[in-house]
Design an enzyme around this catalytic site. Structure first.
Site, mmCIF file in Angstrom:
data_model
loop_
_atom_site.group_PDB
_atom_site.id
_atom_site.type_symbol
_atom_site.label_atom_id
_atom_site.label_comp_id
_atom_site.label_asym_id
_atom_site.label_seq_id
_atom_site.Cartn_x
_atom_site.Cartn_y
_atom_site.Cartn_z
ATOM 1 N N THR A 195 8.495 6.032 -1.998
ATOM 2 C CA THR A 195 9.322 6.237 -0.818
ATOM 3 C C THR A 195 10.902 5.729 -1.329
ATOM 4 O OG1 THR A 195 9.772 5.815 1.684
ATOM 5 C CG2 THR A 195 9.085 3.740 0.326
ATOM 6 N N GLY A 235 0.842 -1.192 0.100
ATOM 7 C CA GLY A 235 -0.127 -0.128 -0.153
ATOM 8 C C GLY A 235 0.781 1.333 0.100
ATOM 9 N N CYS A 270 5.951 9.366 0.232
ATOM 10 C CA CYS A 270 4.693 8.925 0.614
ATOM 11 C C CYS A 270 3.603 9.899 -0.002
ATOM 12 C CB CYS A 270 4.386 8.785 2.016
ATOM 13 S SG CYS A 270 5.770 7.850 2.912
ATOM 14 N N LEU A 312 7.578 -1.717 7.719
ATOM 15 C CA LEU A 312 8.174 -0.399 8.000
ATOM 16 C C LEU A 312 9.370 -0.056 7.605
ATOM 17 C CD1 LEU A 312 10.187 -0.251 10.558
ATOM 18 C CD2 LEU A 312 8.046 -0.651 11.859
#
Length: 230
Positions: free
Chosen positions: A74, A70, A172, A155
């Protein structure tokens, strides 16, 4: 009793680890242990499933990989601690643990918040922009994919890295978002991925309700070669 396996993978190409995560998720069953993979990636931009090409502001020689997590675009580079979480949410629910996808996102954010607190740093999530921030600057990005009730991706925590490539993107998907890293707040000798990762792991498994007897991370386990089963 559920087991949680932690694997320390060192520095690995993004696409290779991504495809291994897909294979692991597609081939696991109800008895497969959950896993955490700790890794750093050589320089790469990754574009999430909702990513818009205009968020890559300045094309560079850094590769861009269209991925299935999702979120938007980045950057990953060495000195950034990536933690991938391969968790069977469906099994946790069947065992009576009320864990939703939102709860898993919160657990990822909170393990970073708690790790920062270990260093006396106040970090916080934003309800409208997943990740962890310090004084408005982003220190951790996250993105997940859920397939048949099982998660992968995770992460990316900026520890001690070159942040310059972030200037070539809207991180993002947010124009003008400033990035930061742990090295900006503590001694560089302490801002090392191998020192930070055990804290992230411990906070994450405590938040999800695992106990020390369930964790195979007293010594980190290397991922098996591509020719063998994960």
């Amino acid at each position: 009793m559920n087991q949680l396996i932690v694997r320390q993978l060192g520095v690995q190409p993004y696409e290779e680890i991504w495809h291994q995560m897909q294979d692991f998720t597609d081939n696991r069953n109800e008895n497969t242990a959950d896993e955490i993979w700790l890794v750093q990636h050589p320089s790469v931009f990754t574009q999430g499933s909702a990513g818009k090409p205009e968020h890559l502001l300045n094309p560079t020689n850094i590769p861009v990989v269209q991925t299935d997590r999702g979120g938007q675009i980045t950057y990953h580079g060495e000195g950034q601690q990536v933690m991938y979480v391969l968790i069977d949410i469906k099994r946790l629910k069947a065992q009576g643990k009320d864990v939703s996808v939102r709860d898993l996102v919160t657990a990822l954010e909170q393990c970073v918040v708690k790790t920062l607190a270990d260093y006396g740093i106040e970090g916080y999530p934003k309800p409208d922009a997943p990740g962890v921030y310090i004084n408005g600057k982003k220190i951790c990005s996250l993105g997940l994919r859920i397939r048949q009730g099982r998660s992968f991706h995770g992460l990316a925590f900026n520890v001690n890295m070159d942040l310059t490539p972030f200037r070539n993107i809207n991180p993002c998907g947010y124009a003008g978002l400033e990035m930061t890293q742990l090295k900006d707040y503590i001694a560089e000798s302490e801002a090392q991925c191998d020192l930070v990762s055990p804290k992230l792991v411990a906070h994450f498994y405590n938040i999800l309700g695992y106990n020390a007897q369930q964790i195979m991370c007293s010594q980190y386990l290397p991922v098996k070669s591509k020719s063998s089963e994960l």
